[in-house]
Design an enzyme around this catalytic site. Sequence first.
Site, PDB file in Angstrom:
ATOM      1  N   ASP A  79      -0.930   5.308  22.704  1.00  0.00           N
ATOM      2  CA  ASP A  79      -1.869   4.197  22.549  1.00  0.00           C
ATOM      3  C   ASP A  79      -3.113   4.448  23.390  1.00  0.00           C
ATOM      4  OD1 ASP A  79      -3.240   1.734  22.709  1.00  0.00           O
ATOM      5  OD2 ASP A  79      -1.381   0.668  22.230  1.00  0.00           O
ATOM      6  N   GLU A 124      -7.796  -3.979   4.090  1.00  0.00           N
ATOM      7  CA  GLU A 124      -7.146  -3.202   3.037  1.00  0.00           C
ATOM      8  C   GLU A 124      -6.316  -4.109   2.142  1.00  0.00           C
ATOM      9  OE1 GLU A 124      -5.993  -0.920   6.376  1.00  0.00           O
ATOM     10  OE2 GLU A 124      -6.073   0.933   5.229  1.00  0.00           O
ATOM     11  N   ASP A 171      -3.433   4.525  -1.894  1.00  0.00           N
ATOM     12  CA  ASP A 171      -4.549   4.554  -0.966  1.00  0.00           C
ATOM     13  C   ASP A 171      -5.502   5.725  -1.179  1.00  0.00           C
ATOM     14  OD1 ASP A 171      -5.921   3.590   1.204  1.00  0.00           O
ATOM     15  OD2 ASP A 171      -4.727   4.687   2.656  1.00  0.00           O
ATOM     16  N   ARG A 184      -5.371   2.611  24.332  1.00  0.00           N
ATOM     17  CA  ARG A 184      -5.637   1.590  25.366  1.00  0.00           C
ATOM     18  C   ARG A 184      -4.935   1.953  26.667  1.00  0.00           C
ATOM     19  NH1 ARG A 184      -3.850  -3.282  21.531  1.00  0.00           N
ATOM     20  NH2 ARG A 184      -2.461  -1.585  20.949  1.00  0.00           N
ATOM     21  N   ARG A 242       0.853  -1.174   0.000  1.00  0.00           N
ATOM     22  CA  ARG A 242       0.000   0.000   0.000  1.00  0.00           C
ATOM     23  C   ARG A 242       0.894   1.229   0.000  1.00  0.00           C
ATOM     24  NH1 ARG A 242      -3.529   2.996   4.425  1.00  0.00           N
ATOM     25  NH2 ARG A 242      -1.778   2.450   5.776  1.00  0.00           N
ATOM     26  N   HIS A 264     -12.500   5.548  10.393  1.00  0.00           N
ATOM     27  CA  HIS A 264     -11.345   4.645  10.351  1.00  0.00           C
ATOM     28  C   HIS A 264     -10.433   5.048  11.511  1.00  0.00           C
ATOM     29  CE1 HIS A 264      -7.968   2.434   8.249  1.00  0.00           C
ATOM     30  NE2 HIS A 264      -7.309   3.214   9.075  1.00  0.00           N
TER      31      HIS A 264
END
Lengths: 357, 388
Positions: free
Chosen positions: B269, B371, B133, B271, B77, B193
């Site tokens: 991150d 993808e 892309d 998380r 990609r 996304h």
Amino acid sequence: MILLLNPYPPLMQWIIMDGKNLLEGKSKLGTEFIYNVVEAIGNIRKIKGIGYFLYNGGKEIKSSIHIFDSNTLQNLKKCVPLLPEYNNLTYESARLWYEKMPWVMHVLFCDTGFFTGVPLEASLYAVPKELSMTGIRRYGGYGIYHQHALECAEQYFGSSIKRIINIYIGNNSNIAAIKDGIPIDFSIGFTMIEGIFSDTGCGDIDPTIIFELYSAGMSFEEINNLLSHLSGFTALLGKKTTIYEVLENKNGTDEAEALKIFKYNVLKYIGSYVSILNGVDLIIFISNHIKESRELINEICRGLNFIGVKIITDEIEKSNINVISKTDSKTKVICLNINKWEIMNNKFKSMLNNKRS
Amino acid sequence: MTFKLFERNINHSINVVFSGKAHRLNVEGDESPFIEYFFNNSYENEKLSEKTHAYAAELILKKLNDTEIEFNFIGHRWIHSAGEFKTVFINDELIRKLHKLIPLFPIHHPSIISVINKCKSLLPYIPQYITVDSSFHSSIPPEAYTYALPKNLINKFGFRKYGFHGLSYQYVANKASNYLKTPIQKLKIIACHLGTGGSSVAAIKNGLSVDTSMGYTSLTGLVMSTRTGDIDPMLGIYFMYQYGYRPDNLMSLLNKKSGLLGVSEFSSDIRDIIKKISTDKHAQLAFNMYIYRLKKFIGSYAIILGGLDLLIFTDDIGINNWFVREKVCEEMDWCGIKMDLQKNQNVVMNSISQINSTNDKVKILIVPNEEEFEIFNEGVKLMEGNQK
């Protein structure tokens, strides 16, 4: 008689309001400035108050209207680096007149003050501490207008209106979201450049563009000049212009295309604010030229069909406030005609009255 | 970095014979990078001693060699070519062109080139191709892609909104339309996304992208792991002029040290940030800014689409993080978004899940993106074109 001072780089614009009469001029800083004003009014003792317009009060000046106290000049000085070209004129003229006439009331009209308390998620940029600790944040602008619009709406509808979006249409159009009487977001950022593009300012663009222009050999001054003075409507039309000229010739190909882009950007901002307010009860269009902007306002409202905005497109202007939404419109829409000097003068008069009583 | 090996059978059916993901490459945080592999119905993982993409690629090719799986082509990609090409074979001339396109996407482009070079040096006889892309966003209209800058500069430099994550949007929009058994032309879609690196939102109408949050580069739009998203463009000049920052230093701060990492001051991150949300005020602010910005974009796009039929969440965070989804959909009934909180928390991994309350007008779907499948598809078209 009230003297109002407005930075107009490299000069200072002054307006004297005396009843309905208005005297206006522009002066350089220094004793010449005082001389010019005295020449215009005859006796300096006629002045009962002096108002200074401050474009960016940063973290120092936290309200729209601020009566001078012993710390004001010091705080004002701290604001200079935020917008040197303009703020220095405000600071220097305040120093000049405050020293010359300490016995009258001196008032700062701070255009960012209204937005001081907005939540952090709206006012901060997602940058590292290294950059944020320099004091950069979204300060907003046109707070005097937005606060005035809110006060008009509260007078007109009472304080039952919870969710308001203000849209100022003018040379530097911008938008603010207000919830329960408190502003929560706005389209102008650290500088006036962020947000909707203006007559000559580029509005939201990818900042990477600046770095590319710099590596292509442009200087900071050239880039600054490009984004502040050669972009916006002026760039889209390929000639120096204003939104009002564009509206006047709205059927021209370039004009129509420019207005389409403008309207699109305004609608996106409105959408983002409807989203964070979870709906909108009142939309206020504010302008110094409501009549000339009316067709654009109708167009914008057409784009808001989906959230239940219904307007009367041919409502004739009756007064400074006109309701243009239909009675069954889910969201009320009003148009508000304004004048900066009148707003400042009226505020000043009521402050002087309060002082007397 | 994700990878998938597709096998196309004689009857044109397609299966995935080898796949996986290299996690936490070039990421700042507590845990070390690792690769997960899925093949022959088994799962393996290995820790990486270096966190570069090229090193991960080397290990992946080694694993393929060890497992004796053969393949004919490698597809990559490529993020952004300023409209120059879409899907093309890689040769030395193209690599020279790709080098020139590094500034358009300074985070990923150098990594992609390093992986291409690694593959070329280890497997010089395997043909490689790239697919671009940003092509999906070529349908965005002028009012959405135009910056209000002088036309001579726009023409000279190609300044305009390009948008990214196109392969992902193309894939999830079509998948969602199939799932709902509704022609894509009849759906007004907002797709989020949300990745561990970059994140964006797109507005899709008639199956075509009409707007998206990333711009000329991937710096703008949402608050991302290490990118600022939208900021006042004048800040660029302000810091160089007032504080003497060098342009490349400042660019690197805005792209690599900002976003969630910049605000939280400890991790890029989400998380990690969610774990500390109730005890650390920087974590809370970073999370709030992330959600707030996303809600604003959904609002903008709902207005310009003139309504909304379908909200899609995809990519790592979009698929795996129920808390992010729940907060984004909170108090969004103005445009008809109402989430079933139970459904949202109990989704089946790796499949499409519908998480709106029953009978609501706006459907909310979690669609795992692939993808790699779009890259494969584009590659097949390229090979077939080449044979003719």
